[in-house]
Design a protein around this motif. Sequence first.
Motif, PDB file in Angstrom:
ATOM      1  N   GLU A 183       3.881 -21.418 -13.651  1.00 41.13           N
ATOM      2  CA  GLU A 183       4.454 -20.443 -13.235  1.00 41.13           C
ATOM      3  C   GLU A 183       4.744 -20.454 -11.599  1.00 41.13           C
ATOM      4  N   ALA A 184       6.069 -20.283 -11.382  1.00 37.26           N
ATOM      5  CA  ALA A 184       6.112 -20.514  -9.857  1.00 37.26           C
ATOM      6  C   ALA A 184       5.844 -19.222  -9.047  1.00 37.26           C
ATOM      7  N   LYS A 185       5.377 -19.204  -7.972  1.00 39.67           N
ATOM      8  CA  LYS A 185       5.083 -18.214  -7.074  1.00 39.67           C
ATOM      9  C   LYS A 185       6.308 -17.708  -6.501  1.00 39.67           C
ATOM     10  N   PRO A 186       6.782 -16.712  -6.249  1.00 35.90           N
ATOM     11  CA  PRO A 186       7.878 -16.016  -5.569  1.00 35.90           C
ATOM     12  C   PRO A 186       7.431 -16.359  -4.206  1.00 35.90           C
ATOM     13  N   HIS A 187       8.679 -16.706  -3.268  1.00 35.12           N
ATOM     14  CA  HIS A 187       8.627 -16.775  -1.848  1.00 35.12           C
ATOM     15  C   HIS A 187       8.283 -15.702  -1.136  1.00 35.12           C
ATOM     16  N   ALA A 188       6.979 -15.804  -0.496  1.00 43.77           N
ATOM     17  CA  ALA A 188       6.593 -14.698   0.109  1.00 43.77           C
ATOM     18  C   ALA A 188       7.396 -14.357   1.392  1.00 43.77           C
ATOM     19  N   LYS A 189       7.386 -12.978   1.886  1.00 43.73           N
ATOM     20  CA  LYS A 189       8.094 -12.704   3.216  1.00 43.73           C
ATOM     21  C   LYS A 189       7.308 -13.328   4.226  1.00 43.73           C
ATOM     22  N   PRO A 190       7.948 -13.606   5.478  1.00 49.68           N
ATOM     23  CA  PRO A 190       7.223 -14.184   6.391  1.00 49.68           C
ATOM     24  C   PRO A 190       6.397 -13.043   6.886  1.00 49.68           C
ATOM     25  N   ASP A 191       5.318 -13.203   7.636  1.00 47.94           N
ATOM     26  CA  ASP A 191       4.259 -12.179   8.102  1.00 47.94           C
ATOM     27  C   ASP A 191       4.674 -11.720   9.486  1.00 47.94           C
ATOM     28  N   ILE A 192       5.382 -12.928  10.078  1.00 44.12           N
ATOM     29  CA  ILE A 192       5.634 -12.720  11.530  1.00 44.12           C
ATOM     30  C   ILE A 192       7.260 -12.397  11.716  1.00 44.12           C
ATOM     31  N   TRP A 193       7.647 -11.656  12.618  1.00 45.49           N
ATOM     32  CA  TRP A 193       9.305 -11.437  12.815  1.00 45.49           C
ATOM     33  C   TRP A 193       9.805 -12.372  13.299  1.00 45.49           C
ATOM     34  N   LEU A 194      10.795 -13.131  12.710  1.00 47.01           N
ATOM     35  CA  LEU A 194      11.568 -14.289  13.177  1.00 47.01           C
ATOM     36  C   LEU A 194      12.775 -13.644  14.066  1.00 47.01           C
ATOM     37  N   GLN A 195      13.141 -14.436  15.149  1.00 49.82           N
ATOM     38  CA  GLN A 195      14.087 -13.918  15.942  1.00 49.82           C
ATOM     39  C   GLN A 195      15.240 -15.297  15.927  1.00 49.82           C
ATOM     40  N   ASP A 196      16.393 -14.699  16.337  1.00 52.67           N
ATOM     41  CA  ASP A 196      17.634 -15.566  16.596  1.00 52.67           C
ATOM     42  C   ASP A 196      17.454 -16.590  17.679  1.00 52.67           C
ATOM     43  N   ASP A 197      16.852 -15.954  18.786  1.00 56.59           N
ATOM     44  CA  ASP A 197      17.066 -16.781  20.060  1.00 56.59           C
ATOM     45  C   ASP A 197      15.748 -18.053  19.857  1.00 56.59           C
ATOM     46  N   PRO A 198      15.887 -19.119  20.448  1.00 59.62           N
ATOM     47  CA  PRO A 198      14.924 -20.222  20.417  1.00 59.62           C
ATOM     48  C   PRO A 198      13.857 -19.814  21.180  1.00 59.62           C
ATOM     49  N   ILE A 199      12.373 -20.330  20.811  1.00 59.17           N
ATOM     50  CA  ILE A 199      11.435 -20.115  21.668  1.00 59.17           C
ATOM     51  C   ILE A 199      11.358 -21.447  22.594  1.00 59.17           C
ATOM     52  N   LEU A 200      11.052 -21.212  23.601  1.00 59.58           N
ATOM     53  CA  LEU A 200      10.792 -22.470  24.588  1.00 59.58           C
ATOM     54  C   LEU A 200       9.703 -22.953  24.609  1.00 59.58           C
ATOM     55  N   CYS A 201       9.364 -24.389  24.459  1.00 60.03           N
ATOM     56  CA  CYS A 201       8.295 -25.137  24.194  1.00 60.03           C
ATOM     57  C   CYS A 201       8.031 -26.019  25.667  1.00 60.03           C
ATOM     58  N   LYS A 202       7.438 -25.783  26.545  1.00 61.85           N
ATOM     59  CA  LYS A 202       7.262 -26.746  27.835  1.00 61.85           C
ATOM     60  C   LYS A 202       6.067 -27.284  28.141  1.00 61.85           C
ATOM     61  N   TYR A 203       5.947 -28.291  28.889  1.00 58.55           N
ATOM     62  CA  TYR A 203       4.713 -28.808  29.361  1.00 58.55           C
ATOM     63  C   TYR A 203       4.623 -28.631  30.807  1.00 58.55           C
ATOM     64  N   GLU A 204       3.312 -28.358  31.247  1.00 57.50           N
ATOM     65  CA  GLU A 204       3.029 -28.249  32.752  1.00 57.50           C
ATOM     66  C   GLU A 204       1.499 -28.787  32.710  1.00 57.50           C
ATOM     67  N   LYS A 205       1.311 -28.945  34.176  1.00 51.81           N
ATOM     68  CA  LYS A 205      -0.125 -29.186  34.512  1.00 51.81           C
ATOM     69  C   LYS A 205      -0.604 -28.094  35.594  1.00 51.81           C
ATOM     70  N   ARG A 206      -1.844 -27.628  34.994  1.00 57.77           N
ATOM     71  CA  ARG A 206      -2.123 -26.419  35.925  1.00 57.77           C
ATOM     72  C   ARG A 206      -3.567 -26.848  36.426  1.00 57.77           C
ATOM     73  N   LYS A 207      -3.836 -26.874  37.837  1.00 55.70           N
ATOM     74  CA  LYS A 207      -5.057 -27.500  38.180  1.00 55.70           C
ATOM     75  C   LYS A 207      -5.404 -28.676  37.646  1.00 55.70           C
ATOM     76  N   GLY A 208      -4.463 -29.639  37.479  1.00 57.53           N
ATOM     77  CA  GLY A 208      -4.591 -30.718  36.969  1.00 57.53           C
ATOM     78  C   GLY A 208      -4.983 -31.173  35.531  1.00 57.53           C
ATOM     79  N   LYS A 209      -4.955 -29.999  34.895  1.00 56.88           N
ATOM     80  CA  LYS A 209      -5.061 -30.055  33.134  1.00 56.88           C
ATOM     81  C   LYS A 209      -3.771 -29.915  32.706  1.00 56.88           C
ATOM     82  N   PRO A 210      -3.284 -30.611  31.607  1.00 51.77           N
ATOM     83  CA  PRO A 210      -2.178 -30.430  30.937  1.00 51.77           C
ATOM     84  C   PRO A 210      -2.434 -29.018  29.672  1.00 51.77           C
ATOM     85  N   VAL A 211      -1.300 -28.461  29.946  1.00 50.78           N
ATOM     86  CA  VAL A 211      -1.058 -27.187  29.135  1.00 50.78           C
ATOM     87  C   VAL A 211       0.491 -27.186  28.445  1.00 50.78           C
TER      88      VAL A 211
END
Length: 109
Positions: A20-48
């Motif tokens: 038996e195939a399980k039906p696809h579950a609804k996402p538990d988090i609201w999805l948006q149309d705009d992209p999420i920005l993912c960037k890299y920085e160094k704060r106090k010499g440590k990568p974040v």
Amino acid sequence: MDLKDQLKNLFPDHIPEEGEAKPHAKPDIWLQDDPILCKYEKRKGKPVTILEGYNGADKDFKKLAKELKTRLSVGGSIKGEIIIIQGDYRKKIMEILTEKGFKVKRVGG
């Protein structure tokens, strides 16, 4: 005698439901149309890794941050509308978010 035979002896009336195939579950988090920005920085010499641009509910935002920190096994925090993850995990975070259905845009190098 393998495990299936032992289970049949313990529960003779049980009929296993295989294939038996399980039906696809609804996402538990609201999805948006705009992209999420993912960037890299160094704060106090440590990568974040910094994620910004999520415009859903605060509850969903906190749930997303907690899931990312748990799956990556790292520390992090939420400040305002920004998720800060300790370390350079841009590639892994982008894979996790696209797997969940988000659009992600990498900013910087």
